[in-house]
Design an enzyme around this catalytic site. Structure first.
Site, mmCIF file in Angstrom:
data_model
loop_
_atom_site.group_PDB
_atom_site.id
_atom_site.type_symbol
_atom_site.label_atom_id
_atom_site.label_comp_id
_atom_site.label_asym_id
_atom_site.label_seq_id
_atom_site.Cartn_x
_atom_site.Cartn_y
_atom_site.Cartn_z
ATOM 1 N N ASP A 95 14.831 20.245 8.564
ATOM 2 C CA ASP A 95 16.101 19.879 8.868
ATOM 3 C C ASP A 95 16.617 19.015 7.561
ATOM 4 O O ASP A 95 15.896 18.396 6.951
ATOM 5 C CB ASP A 95 16.116 18.870 9.863
ATOM 6 C CG ASP A 95 15.952 19.840 11.201
ATOM 7 O OD1 ASP A 95 16.095 21.168 11.280
ATOM 8 O OD2 ASP A 95 15.250 19.452 12.398
ATOM 9 N N LYS A 96 17.829 18.888 7.660
ATOM 10 C CA LYS A 96 18.481 17.994 6.375
ATOM 11 C C LYS A 96 18.000 16.718 6.278
ATOM 12 O O LYS A 96 17.698 16.346 5.322
ATOM 13 C CB LYS A 96 19.965 17.876 6.805
ATOM 14 C CG LYS A 96 20.787 16.931 5.606
ATOM 15 C CD LYS A 96 22.265 16.747 6.129
ATOM 16 C CE LYS A 96 23.120 15.858 5.267
ATOM 17 N NZ LYS A 96 24.419 15.385 5.458
#
Length: 329
Positions: free
Chosen positions: A154-155
């Site tokens: 995830d970012k």
């Protein structure tokens, strides 16, 4: 599929910001709405994008600019469309990026991704992604699907990722991950006092949250679509405020650790999507991919990599009075 601007111009060159496409309406399209006709005549662009061009005055029939998507077209009519580069069409472009590569050979590389770096281009993040950086680093990456990326973070999750440098390695890594022969361990900070056994295996299916489509959730497969998911949690330190967790993935579902931690009643610090709360100045989910281990798909050598805990997580752990030893991983 990516939207493209056609072969006439290179949008990177000065003064070449758009392509003017001239087309003739065929008999089969006579009487059709303009926006529907354009989806046939300019098939590489989406209907919504073409409607946007019509609204902006970028489409003309004959000598008249047309601003109504519902305008009917006639056979033999000449249409002109000014096609401007879209974010999607610019997404898969090389970008210079200072990537932290911790290992590299002719077959693969290991990247330590910082928090905040998006892995793949997507709405809202069409540029500045890890994929763009990989393309900028190695021209051969353009020959591979997703520039050789075989899994993602995830970012706002930091840590280790493996990236293939050729198709044979990419296919081999995908098989290793599917066979659960790639060991992935994460360090996480969960909210609240951990109660009970210091080791827990969560075996709970994950699917789209039926009450909030922006989230994932533990679901009943008899009632909702989803996939099986298993995560091991080991407590490395704990107190009344928080718990430091070693998380071992046995499957790789979207947001798996975050969902399972919340399911246990310990959402990750900073993970507001799943009930976590910011702590001090720490506002991202407290999750770091710290250890990655697998057999090299070509040499058979055992590869083991660890990434230092990033400074923001170190500060968080100090703030909540948690500590660990790297030997425990």
């Amino acid at each position: 599929m990516l939207e493209t601007d056609g072969p006439a111009h290179d949008a990177d060159e000065p003064g070449q910001e758009a392509e003017i496409r001239s087309i003739t309406v065929g008999v089969a399209l006579h009487g059709q709405r303009l926006d529907r006709a354009l989806t046939v005549l300019v098939p590489e662009f989406s209907r919504s994008y073409l409607q946007q061009l019509i609204d902006e005055g970028a489409v003309s029939l004959g000598t008249q600019v047309v601003r109504k998507p519902s305008q009917k077209v006639k056979a033999g009519e000449r249409a002109e469309v000014v096609l401007r580069p879209t974010p999607q069409s610019q997404a898969f472009k090389p970008e210079a990026m200072d990537l932290e590569v911790v290992f590299e050979d002719e077959h693969l590389l290991i990247v330590n991704k910082p928090a905040g770096l998006v892995v793949h281009p997507a709405p809202g993040n069409w540029q500045g992604t890890l994929l763009n950086g990989l393309l900028g680093r190695d021209a051969q990456a353009a020959l591979l699907p997703r520039a050789g990326i075989v899994h993602r973070l995830d970012k706002d999750t930091s840590g280790l990722m493996v990236v293939a440098r050729n198709r044979q390695t990419m296919e081999a890594l995908v098989r290793l991950i599917a066979a659960r022969e790639v060991s992935r361990q994460y360090l996480a900070v969960g909210q609240g006092a951990w109660v009970g056994s210091r080791h827990k295996l969560v075996d709970a299916p994950i699917g789209r949250d039926p009450r909030n489509r922006l989230r994932m959730a533990v679901v009943d497969l008899a009632q909702h679509p989803g996939k099986t998911a298993q995560t091991e949690f080991d407590v490395m330190d704990r107190n009344a405020q928080a718990c430091l967790l070693r998380c071992t993935l046995h499957t790789g579902r979207t947001h798996q650790i975050r969902v399972h931690a919340a399911h246990l009643g310990h959402p990750l610090v900073g993970d507001v999507l799943y009930g976590g709360k910011p702590q001090g100045g720490f506002a991202r989910q407290a999750l770091h991919a710290q250890r990655l281990a697998f057999k090299h798909p070509h040499t058979g050598a055992d590869l083991v990599f660890t990434a230092p805990v990033p400074p923001d997580m170190q500060a968080l752990m100090a703030d909540v009075a948690l500590s660990y030893t790297s030997a425990a991983l």
